[in-house]
Design a protein around this motif. Structure first.
Motif, mmCIF file in Angstrom:
data_model
loop_
_atom_site.group_PDB
_atom_site.id
_atom_site.type_symbol
_atom_site.label_atom_id
_atom_site.label_comp_id
_atom_site.label_asym_id
_atom_site.label_seq_id
_atom_site.Cartn_x
_atom_site.Cartn_y
_atom_site.Cartn_z
ATOM 1 N N SER A 395 0.837 -1.199 0.000
ATOM 2 C CA SER A 395 0.000 0.000 0.000
ATOM 3 C C SER A 395 0.872 1.249 0.000
ATOM 4 O O SER A 395 2.018 1.236 0.458
ATOM 5 N N LEU A 396 0.273 2.326 -0.518
ATOM 6 C CA LEU A 396 0.885 3.654 -0.481
ATOM 7 C C LEU A 396 -0.039 4.559 0.316
ATOM 8 O O LEU A 396 -1.262 4.597 0.073
ATOM 9 N N ARG A 397 0.537 5.290 1.259
ATOM 10 C CA ARG A 397 -0.254 6.234 2.058
ATOM 11 C C ARG A 397 -0.315 7.570 1.321
ATOM 12 O O ARG A 397 0.704 8.231 1.122
ATOM 13 N N LEU A 398 -1.502 7.944 0.931
ATOM 14 C CA LEU A 398 -1.725 9.213 0.235
ATOM 15 C C LEU A 398 -2.262 10.215 1.241
ATOM 16 O O LEU A 398 -3.391 10.085 1.733
ATOM 17 N N GLU A 399 -1.469 11.202 1.562
ATOM 18 C CA GLU A 399 -1.853 12.235 2.533
ATOM 19 C C GLU A 399 -2.133 13.536 1.783
ATOM 20 O O GLU A 399 -1.255 14.101 1.142
ATOM 21 N N ILE A 400 -3.360 13.986 1.881
ATOM 22 C CA ILE A 400 -3.787 15.220 1.224
ATOM 23 C C ILE A 400 -3.982 16.276 2.301
ATOM 24 O O ILE A 400 -4.795 16.104 3.211
ATOM 25 N N GLU A 401 -3.226 17.348 2.195
ATOM 26 C CA GLU A 401 -3.273 18.428 3.182
ATOM 27 C C GLU A 401 -4.270 19.488 2.739
ATOM 28 O O GLU A 401 -4.576 19.626 1.560
ATOM 29 N N ILE A 410 -3.692 3.355 -0.527
ATOM 30 C CA ILE A 410 -3.952 2.914 -1.895
ATOM 31 C C ILE A 410 -3.294 1.546 -2.104
ATOM 32 O O ILE A 410 -2.059 1.424 -2.026
ATOM 33 N N PRO A 411 -4.085 0.476 -2.369
ATOM 34 C CA PRO A 411 -3.468 -0.821 -2.695
ATOM 35 C C PRO A 411 -2.766 -0.763 -4.049
ATOM 36 O O PRO A 411 -3.308 -0.212 -5.015
ATOM 37 N N LEU A 412 -1.578 -1.334 -4.127
ATOM 38 C CA LEU A 412 -0.752 -1.204 -5.325
ATOM 39 C C LEU A 412 -0.806 -2.407 -6.246
ATOM 40 O O LEU A 412 -0.606 -2.267 -7.458
ATOM 41 N N ASP A 413 -1.046 -3.622 -5.726
ATOM 42 C CA ASP A 413 -0.884 -4.824 -6.529
ATOM 43 C C ASP A 413 -2.185 -5.353 -7.103
ATOM 44 O O ASP A 413 -2.151 -6.159 -8.036
ATOM 45 N N SER A 414 -3.329 -4.947 -6.571
ATOM 46 C CA SER A 414 -4.596 -5.470 -7.068
ATOM 47 C C SER A 414 -5.705 -4.505 -6.702
ATOM 48 O O SER A 414 -5.741 -4.000 -5.572
ATOM 49 N N SER A 420 -3.363 -1.425 3.554
ATOM 50 C CA SER A 420 -2.960 -1.818 4.899
ATOM 51 C C SER A 420 -1.769 -0.974 5.340
ATOM 52 O O SER A 420 -0.789 -0.839 4.599
ATOM 53 N N ALA A 421 -1.869 -0.424 6.564
ATOM 54 C CA ALA A 421 -0.748 0.334 7.107
ATOM 55 C C ALA A 421 0.433 -0.572 7.405
ATOM 56 O O ALA A 421 1.589 -0.130 7.365
#
Length: 472
Positions: A395-401, A410-414, A420-421
């Motif tokens: 997963s990638l954590r997308l932080e929007i300020e 954001i799940p990356l592989d499927s 998941s943190a």
């Protein structure tokens, strides 16, 4: 008659009726009790034969004589006083009061208040008089005035963007609507209303101002030139996808009789432009506005659930809720394109609406990542593997300020995996408006001002996928 009351009217200050030498004053050529004067007046009566009351014929210049005061008696009505302006006397000069004499430390301590215009008139005069002869204080005063200018936000002549929302909230609190607009349809309602307000005062020059539509395709940006009227025609054509799903008239049906309208937003826009005999003009505003009102009215009256009705975009589908959010997002993006073309400021959406738009983009990212992977637009990674639906994966954590921001995994592989943190491999931070510009294709992935930590390949894929959300 005789005595002081009889002759008191002729005396100059004696109570016995006599003059300064002690003699009774004469009137004309006659004395008291003597013959009448040359005019025929009666000395005893004090009346002329012409009926006027007084003494003689006046001042000799044609003006009547003022009655003499009666000695020992104060007149009940004072005589009028002559004004200074009417008497020919010079007016006194206005002398400005000299500024108070203050010591240098006191004047220096007043510079801050002077810069904020918080001094009294006397203090202001003293400070300004001091600044003319003290260079150090003059430099400090200049710096303080510049600092005050930076602290004070320039006021705009436009109305507060939140004024409409506050007025509507106040009205709805006092009188709730019988058929309210669903909360998930409010972003579309608000953005179409804001764009319509921007267009209402446009003249012919503004409607034909050139606009360049921009979006991202594959690995690079794409653009298409049109006009302000052409942008509204584009919105009308693509909003027609939602209208068709709700059973309303398709704006392209009348231009293509007997032919099924094209499905994708780009195809519908090109078909609408080509079917027009002349380039779109201000006349396109009416149909677009009526269609937007019909969409909001229909979802309000029918009570259609946000996830019960799919809206086809040709090569993919969105639930009705997400489709209206998508249309609200595109309406705002193209409204900024129009405002930029006519050199007019345009504010972002309300924070809660902006948050919903960003949430839609974050939810669509896993599917776009999978499409780019199938198209061979992502770099191969040996460690990549498919994850079963519903299971956690990389997963990638997308932080929007910002006010409309938040955090998403954001799940990356499927696309079916769960973020998941514990499996986080990268962290990206972006401003809310900057992320929306990236998702609109107005900013390339390389230009996005992002804080990046972790797997560089995963970060590049997610930013590219966000830019790929854009379309014509």
């Amino acid at each position: 008659m005789s005595g002081p009351d009889r002759f008191g009217a002729y005396g100059e200050g004696r109570g016995d009726g006599k003059d300064e030498e002690g003699e009774f004053p004469t009137r004309g050529t006659g004395a008291p009790g003597g013959p009448p004067d040359a005019e025929g007046g009666d000395a005893d009566s004090g009346h002329h034969h012409d009926g006027r009351t007084g003494h003689g014929d006046g001042n000799g210049d044609g003006t009547p004589a003022r009655p003499l005061p009666i000695p020992g008696r104060t007149p009940r009505i004072p005589t009028p006083r002559a004004s200074v302006e009417d008497g020919g006397l010079p007016l006194p000069d206005l002398v400005d009061p000299a500024p108070p004499r203050l010591e240098h430390p006191v004047l220096k301590s007043l510079l801050g208040a002077w810069a904020l215009a918080a001094c009294s008139a006397e203090e202001t005069a003293a400070v300004e008089d001091h600044l003319g002869g003290c260079g150090a204080c003059a430099d400090e005063a200049r710096r303080l005035r510049e600092a005050v200018g930076l602290l004070q936000r320039p006021e705009s002549l436009d109305l507060d963007p939140g004024l409409r929302t506050r007025v509507l909230d106040g009205c709805l609190d006092r009188r709730p609507p019988r058929i309210p607009v669903p909360g998930w349809a409010m972003p579309y309602d608000a953005e179409t209303a804001r764009l319509d307000a921007l267009l209402q005062d446009f003249g012919d020059a503004e409607w034909h101002a050139p606009v360049r539509l921009r979006w991202f395709r594959g690995e690079g940006g794409v653009n298409r030139r049109t006009t302000v009227a052409g942008v509204i025609a584009h919105l009308l054509a693509v909003d027609g996808l939602v209208a068709v799903a709700l059973g309303l008239d398709d704006p392209l049906a009348g231009d293509r009789p007997g032919d099924k309208p094209a499905g994708t937003p780009a195809e519908r826009t090109e078909a609408f432009w080509e079917a027009s005999h002349f380039p779109p003009t201000r006349s396109v505003r009416g149909p677009w506005r009526e269609q937007a009102h019909a969409l909001v009215r229909t979802v309000s009256f029918t009570g259609a659930g946000p996830g019960t009705l799919p809206v086809s975009y040709g090569d993919f589908e969105l639930p009705l809720r997400d489709a209206l959010l998508d249309r609200a997002f595109e309406c705002w993006v193209h409204a900024e394109d129009i405002a930029e073309a006519v050199d007019y400021p345009y504010a972002p959406p309300a924070p809660r609406h902006l948050h919903d738009m960003i949430d839609l983009a974050a939810r669509m990212l896993p599917g776009v990542l999978a499409e780019r992977r199938r198209a061979g637009l992502t770099a191969p990674v040996s460690s990549r593997h498919l994850v079963a639906a519903g299971q956690p994966g990389r997963s990638l954590r997308l932080e929007i300020e910002g006010l409309g921001g938040g955090e998403w995994l954001i799940p990356l592989d499927s696309p079916g995996a769960v973020g998941s943190a514990d499996h986080q491999v990268a962290h990206v931070a972006l401003d809310d408006v900057e992320f929306c510009k990236l998702a609109a294709g107005h900013v390339s992935p390389e230009e996005a001002a992002a804080g990046q930590v972790g797997d560089r390949a995963a970060i590049r894929e997610v930013l590219s996928a966000a830019a790929s959300l854009s379309r014509m």
